[in-house]
Design an enzyme around this catalytic site. Structure first.
Site, PDB file in Angstrom:
ATOM      1  N   ASP A   1      40.053   9.161  18.310  1.00  0.00           N
ATOM      2  CA  ASP A   1      40.056   7.718  18.532  1.00  0.00           C
ATOM      3  C   ASP A   1      40.985   6.979  17.582  1.00  0.00           C
ATOM      4  OD1 ASP A   1      39.378   5.150  19.241  1.00  0.00           O
ATOM      5  OD2 ASP A   1      37.471   5.155  18.157  1.00  0.00           O
TER       6      ASP A   1
ATOM      7  N   GLY B   1      41.467   4.001  17.709  1.00  0.00           N
ATOM      8  CA  GLY B   1      40.965   2.627  17.641  1.00  0.00           C
ATOM      9  C   GLY B   1      39.822   2.429  16.658  1.00  0.00           C
TER      10      GLY B   1
ATOM     11  N   SER C   1      27.955  -0.263  23.673  1.00  0.00           N
ATOM     12  CA  SER C   1      26.919   0.421  24.446  1.00  0.00           C
ATOM     13  C   SER C   1      25.849   1.028  23.556  1.00  0.00           C
ATOM     14  CB  SER C   1      27.575   1.511  25.278  1.00  0.00           C
ATOM     15  OG  SER C   1      28.411   2.289  24.458  1.00  0.00           O
TER      16      SER C   1
ATOM     17  N   TYR D   1      43.905  -1.509  12.994  1.00  0.00           N
ATOM     18  CA  TYR D   1      44.098  -0.747  14.213  1.00  0.00           C
ATOM     19  C   TYR D   1      45.587  -0.401  14.222  1.00  0.00           C
ATOM     20  CZ  TYR D   1      39.718  -3.077  15.316  1.00  0.00           C
ATOM     21  OH  TYR D   1      38.428  -3.545  15.257  1.00  0.00           O
TER      22      TYR D   1
ATOM     23  N   ASP E   1      45.126   2.504  21.510  1.00  0.00           N
ATOM     24  CA  ASP E   1      43.806   3.084  21.277  1.00  0.00           C
ATOM     25  C   ASP E   1      43.479   4.243  22.220  1.00  0.00           C
ATOM     26  OD1 ASP E   1      41.165   3.556  20.777  1.00  0.00           O
ATOM     27  OD2 ASP E   1      40.454   1.566  21.337  1.00  0.00           O
TER      28      ASP E   1
ATOM     29  N   THR F   1      39.943   4.277  24.011  1.00  0.00           N
ATOM     30  CA  THR F   1      39.579   3.360  25.092  1.00  0.00           C
ATOM     31  C   THR F   1      40.176   3.890  26.395  1.00  0.00           C
ATOM     32  OG1 THR F   1      39.201   1.356  23.822  1.00  0.00           O
ATOM     33  CG2 THR F   1      40.101   1.050  26.003  1.00  0.00           C
ATOM     34  N   THR F   2      39.392   3.838  27.446  1.00  0.00           N
ATOM     35  CA  THR F   2      39.828   4.417  28.719  1.00  0.00           C
ATOM     36  C   THR F   2      40.914   3.585  29.408  1.00  0.00           C
ATOM     37  OG1 THR F   2      37.549   5.159  28.957  1.00  0.00           O
ATOM     38  CG2 THR F   2      38.962   5.351  30.891  1.00  0.00           C
TER      39      THR F   2
END
Ligand code: NAG
Ligand code: NAG
Ligand code: NAG
Ligand code: NAG
Length: 477
Positions: free
Chosen positions: A106, A108, A150, A271, A300, A303-304
């Protein structure tokens, strides 16, 4: 102060003290000056060599380093594509003896954490870390808590030897989480490896990559990603080959032409931020001021999709006839006619890079309408306005450079694009034998001043959350 500046400062201080401590002619007595000078000049190259060596070693030990020069190297970690491009994970090994774990890679966020063997809820089906089985583990007895949209991962901070791609970092601080929200970890993933800068590390610890890059352990101060595409493959399995992650070098067989490096705006190492200066949609250009922070984008891998300010996203879809804002669960998203091949490209001050229509088409949600991969996102706090995730990164070779701090993109080679949608066995953990080893500067100051900080990664948050949403959408339709 920002990490790169700190490093530069440390190096300057070393150079400065080196210069100040160098032998000088004795100016105390005028008569002896020439003699001293001559004696001084008569030092042979060998004498100078010995002096230089002992002087450097003395300084290094004074400043807490290791007298043995860091052995340089480079390495590759083969990665896995999970749930048709929802996330990409690699492998690290933790402890003595080393045990390998799959972790989301990741860019991010900046913390490493893994599920604790004492974790029951949220870690049920995933491999967990057993601290008592590592002779080098140290419990720092400080709380660790990272918030995601989430859910959260919480536990304690520990430190241990962490290995990856042929590198080893002793005393790396990381979260050992016994409280992980369900759905955050999908087997066989046990945690997350943050690859952004230390300024946004919840733990306050220097991230693994930054310790390696900062200590000169890498042949070249870069890490890079090549990510595969399976979003448009109806036969995609839950796990597919994901591409590769390199540390310390760029793999020249994975791209063609030059790497177009763009600097992170001055002082913004947090970031991996680049200004998003232009978006092309179906040949029409939307331009943004590079100097404005409203153009800042986090590059990032965790992130999808690609998220941006509502007004800019609305402008993008206004160039796609038949598109409409989504409703209900799709609020913040847009739908568009599946028959339209959408060509969106992004420029970050340099070249413009196209997102393939296949990546733009997230999924079909009705007979004729598809869901677009660009969505509305109002980020808060210090988070950049845009989050540029895997939807974009699958289309380029991406390079994250420590010094000078910058992100580069290059055209993927045919050898790479030929891997897209080719179902195959997932790679096994590629830890490598640790050729280069360094010790983390675990900085108790940093750790204690930060503790349980609120600088949680909003971005990863979204990445994992959206990963979940997308998988949900796919399983429904
Ligand atoms: C670390 O120490 C704390 C007490 O300070 C304890 O509650 C926790 O279980 C320990 N965790 C591990 C992984 O050893
Ligand atoms: C570079 O990429 C090629 C193509 O995927 C691969 O065969 C090769 O092993 C990689 N090189 C290194 C040093 O990882
Ligand atoms: C997509 O758009 C870019 C820039 O607008 C252009 O250079 C490229 O050729 C287009 N690609 C296709 C497949 O139309
Ligand atoms: C940092 O590592 C050293 C060496 O292992 C250890 O003595 C020290 O206690 C560590 N600092 C913290 C804050 O844990």
């Amino acid at each position: 102060m920002l990490p790169s500046l700190q490093c530069t400062l440390a190096i300057l201080l070393l150079i400065a003290s080196d210069v100040l401590a160098a032998p000088r002619p004795n100016t105390g007595s005028s008569t002896t000056i020439p003699l001293v000078r001559r004696a001084h000049n008569r030092r042979t190259e060998k004498d100078w060599g010995e002096w230089a060596k002992s002087h450097r070693e003395m300084l290094i030990s004074k400043y807490g380093g290791s007298a043995t020069p860091v052995k340089r190297g480079s390495g590759t970690n083969l990665i896995t594509n999970q749930n048709a491009d929802s996330s990409y994970y690699g492998s690290v090994a933790i402890g003595t003896p080393p045990v390998s774990f799959n972790v989301i890679l990741d860019t991010g966020s900046s913390d490493l954490w893994v599920a604790d063997s004492a974790c029951e809820i949220g870690c049920k089906s995933v491999p967990t870390f057993t601290a008592s089985q590592s002779s080098t583990f140290k419990n720092l007895s400080k709380p660790f808590n990272i918030q995601y949209g989430s859910g959260q991962a919480a536990g304690i901070l520990g430190q241990d030897t962490v290995q990856m791609a042929g590198f080893s970092v002793a005393n790396q601080a990381f979260g050992v989480c016994n409280d992980v929200s369900s759905g955050l970890l999908n087997n066989p993933v046990s945690g997350l490896l943050g690859l952004a800068w230390n300024t946004i590390a919840t733990s306050g610890a220097t991230p693994l990559w930054q310790t390696l890059a900062g200590s000169g352990a890498w042949d070249s101060p870069v890490m890079s990603f090549q990510l595969t595409r399976f979003v448009d493959d109806n036969n995609a399995q839950t796990l597919e080959p994901g591409g590769s992650f390199t540390m310390g070098f760029v793999n020249e067989s994975l791209y063609t032409g030059d790497i177009d490096f763009q600097s992170i705006p001055s002082g913004q190492e947090s970031y991996w931020i680049l200004p998003l200066t232009q978006i092309n949609v179906q040949g029409n250009a939307l331009t943004f001021a590079s100097s404005s922070s409203s153009s800042f984008a986090a590059i990032d891998t965790g992130t999808t999709l690609v998220g941006g300010p509502s007004s800019a996203i609305a402008q993008v879809y206004s160039e796609i006839p038949g598109s409409a804002p989504g409703t209900g669960n799709f609020e913040g998203y847009y739908t568009y006619p599946c028959s339209t091949a959408v060509n969106v490209s992004l420029a970050f001050g340099g070249n413009s890079w196209s997102i393939s229509p296949a990546d733009f088409k997230l999924t079909q949600i009705s007979n004729s309408q598809c869901l677009g991969a660009l969505f509305e996102l109002e980020t808060g706090g210090s988070a950049p306005a845009w989050i540029v995730g895997d939807t974009f990164l699958k289309n380029v070779y991406s390079v994250f450079r420590f010094n000078p701090p910058s992100v580069g993109f290059a055209q993927l080679s045919e050898a790479v694009t030929a891997q897209n949608g080719v179902n195959g066995p997932v790679p096994s953990a590629t830890i490598g034998s640790a050729a280069a080893a360094v010790s983390a500067t675990n900085g108790s100051d940093a750790l204690s001043s930060s503790g349980e900080s609120v600088r949680a990664s909003t971005l990863t948050t979204l990445g994992l959350l959206l990963g979940g949403v997308v998988v949900g959408i796919m399983s429904v339709f």
